[in-house]
Scaffold this motif. Structure first.
Motif, PDB file in Angstrom:
ATOM      1  N   TYR A  53       0.835  -1.204   0.000  1.00 16.02           N
ATOM      2  CA  TYR A  53       0.000   0.000   0.000  1.00 16.02           C
ATOM      3  C   TYR A  53       0.868   1.252   0.000  1.00 16.02           C
ATOM      4  CZ  TYR A  53      -4.030  -2.946   0.928  1.00 16.02           C
ATOM      5  OH  TYR A  53      -5.020  -3.883   0.824  1.00 16.02           O
ATOM      6  N   ALA A  54       0.336   2.298  -0.593  1.00 13.79           N
ATOM      7  CA  ALA A  54       1.004   3.602  -0.667  1.00 13.79           C
ATOM      8  C   ALA A  54      -0.093   4.662  -0.675  1.00 13.79           C
ATOM      9  CB  ALA A  54       1.876   3.691  -1.917  1.00 13.79           C
ATOM     10  N   PRO A  55       0.247   5.910  -0.426  1.00 11.39           N
ATOM     11  CA  PRO A  55      -0.781   6.951  -0.432  1.00 11.39           C
ATOM     12  C   PRO A  55      -1.551   6.987  -1.751  1.00 11.39           C
ATOM     13  CG  PRO A  55       1.220   7.802   0.543  1.00 11.39           C
ATOM     14  CD  PRO A  55       1.562   6.447  -0.029  1.00 11.39           C
ATOM     15  N   TYR A  56      -2.865   7.110  -1.628  1.00 14.61           N
ATOM     16  CA  TYR A  56      -3.747   7.250  -2.787  1.00 14.61           C
ATOM     17  C   TYR A  56      -3.305   8.456  -3.602  1.00 14.61           C
ATOM     18  CZ  TYR A  56      -7.934   8.998  -5.204  1.00 14.61           C
ATOM     19  OH  TYR A  56      -8.810   9.499  -6.127  1.00 14.61           O
ATOM     20  N   HIS A  94     -14.940   9.662   9.586  1.00  9.83           N
ATOM     21  CA  HIS A  94     -15.089  11.118   9.470  1.00  9.83           C
ATOM     22  C   HIS A  94     -14.322  11.567   8.225  1.00  9.83           C
ATOM     23  CE1 HIS A  94     -16.798  11.947  13.413  1.00  9.83           C
ATOM     24  NE2 HIS A  94     -15.909  11.148  13.945  1.00  9.83           N
ATOM     25  N   ALA A  95     -14.997  12.018   7.204  1.00 10.11           N
ATOM     26  CA  ALA A  95     -14.332  12.429   5.968  1.00 10.11           C
ATOM     27  C   ALA A  95     -13.358  13.576   6.207  1.00 10.11           C
ATOM     28  CB  ALA A  95     -15.367  12.823   4.918  1.00 10.11           C
ATOM     29  N   GLU A  96     -13.718  14.517   7.089  1.00 10.61           N
ATOM     30  CA  GLU A  96     -12.854  15.682   7.316  1.00 10.61           C
ATOM     31  C   GLU A  96     -11.580  15.326   8.081  1.00 10.61           C
ATOM     32  OE1 GLU A  96     -15.409  15.458  10.953  1.00 10.61           O
ATOM     33  OE2 GLU A  96     -15.821  15.258   8.826  1.00 10.61           O
ATOM     34  N   ALA A  97     -11.517  14.143   8.655  1.00 14.05           N
ATOM     35  CA  ALA A  97     -10.335  13.735   9.413  1.00 14.05           C
ATOM     36  C   ALA A  97      -9.312  12.983   8.561  1.00 14.05           C
ATOM     37  CB  ALA A  97     -10.754  12.858  10.594  1.00 14.05           C
ATOM     38  N   LEU A  98      -9.634  12.726   7.307  1.00 14.84           N
ATOM     39  CA  LEU A  98      -8.721  11.970   6.447  1.00 14.84           C
ATOM     40  C   LEU A  98      -7.528  12.819   6.030  1.00 14.84           C
ATOM     41  CD1 LEU A  98     -11.294  10.091   4.200  1.00 14.84           C
ATOM     42  CD2 LEU A  98     -10.082   9.238   6.229  1.00 14.84           C
ATOM     43  N   GLN A  99      -6.415  12.141   5.795  1.00 12.02           N
ATOM     44  CA  GLN A  99      -5.187  12.765   5.318  1.00 12.02           C
ATOM     45  C   GLN A  99      -5.011  12.406   3.849  1.00 12.02           C
ATOM     46  OE1 GLN A  99      -3.233  14.678   7.485  1.00 12.02           O
ATOM     47  NE2 GLN A  99      -4.968  14.350   8.855  1.00 12.02           N
ATOM     48  N   TRP A 100      -4.588  13.390   3.064  1.00 14.08           N
ATOM     49  CA  TRP A 100      -4.486  13.191   1.612  1.00 14.08           C
ATOM     50  C   TRP A 100      -3.078  13.460   1.118  1.00 14.08           C
ATOM     51  CZ3 TRP A 100      -8.721  11.062  -0.429  1.00 14.08           C
ATOM     52  CH2 TRP A 100      -9.941  11.227   0.250  1.00 14.08           C
ATOM     53  N   LYS A 110     -11.074  13.630  -4.142  1.00  9.84           N
ATOM     54  CA  LYS A 110     -11.528  13.128  -2.839  1.00  9.84           C
ATOM     55  C   LYS A 110     -12.842  12.383  -2.989  1.00  9.84           C
ATOM     56  CE  LYS A 110      -9.153  16.683  -0.205  1.00  9.84           C
ATOM     57  NZ  LYS A 110      -9.279  17.828   0.724  1.00  9.84           N
ATOM     58  N   THR A 111     -13.747  12.924  -3.774  1.00 11.38           N
ATOM     59  CA  THR A 111     -15.034  12.267  -4.010  1.00 11.38           C
ATOM     60  C   THR A 111     -14.821  10.900  -4.655  1.00 11.38           C
ATOM     61  OG1 THR A 111     -16.183  14.373  -4.210  1.00 11.38           O
ATOM     62  CG2 THR A 111     -17.250  12.460  -5.222  1.00 11.38           C
TER      63      THR A 111
END
Length: 125
Positions: A53-56, A94-100, A110-111
């Motif tokens: 796995y790696a960041p999206y 919580h969508a607002e707590a995600l890291q991108w 994001k959607t």
């Protein structure tokens, strides 16, 4: 006496609203070397060639352009693979707590990621 403050978006599993009984929502995954220092709540994709796995990142074509999991706890995978827990199914988050990742540059990215995660039963609130 010093004042202590806590970033509400920094602790392990801070993004979870609810999850399946026991540990059914979680799996141990390998975070690919070179992913860098990641915070809990980082949205992850699965590298097709390695299964790691790696960041999206919707701008790549390695498998990570499809969101597949959320990192349960932070890690440093800058210089080597790291085994960590990830939320991979059946949870409310919580969508607002995600890291991108920096490659996620638009609300549409994001959607799209949240839609990918919903396919595994990870529902954003």
């Amino acid at each position: 006496m010093p004042v202590l403050t806590e970033d509400r978006f920094s602790g392990a599993a801070h993004y979870i609203v609810s999850e399946a009984n026991g540990y059914r929502s979680r799996e141990q995954v390998v975070i690919a070397s070179g992913s860098g220092v990641l915070k809990a709540g980082t949205v992850l994709g699965k590298v097709a060639a390695s299964g790691k796995y790696a960041p999206y990142n919707p701008t790549l074509a390695t498998g990570v352009e499809t969101a597949a999991a959320i990192l349960y706890e932070g890690c440093d995978a800058a210089d080597g693979d790291v085994r960590r827990t990830a939320t991979v199914r059946d949870a409310e988050i919580h969508a607002e707590a995600l890291q991108w990742d920096a490659g996620v540059t638009t609300d549409q990215h994001k959607t799209d990621a949240l839609t990918d995660l919903a396919g595994s039963g990870i529902i954003a609130r």
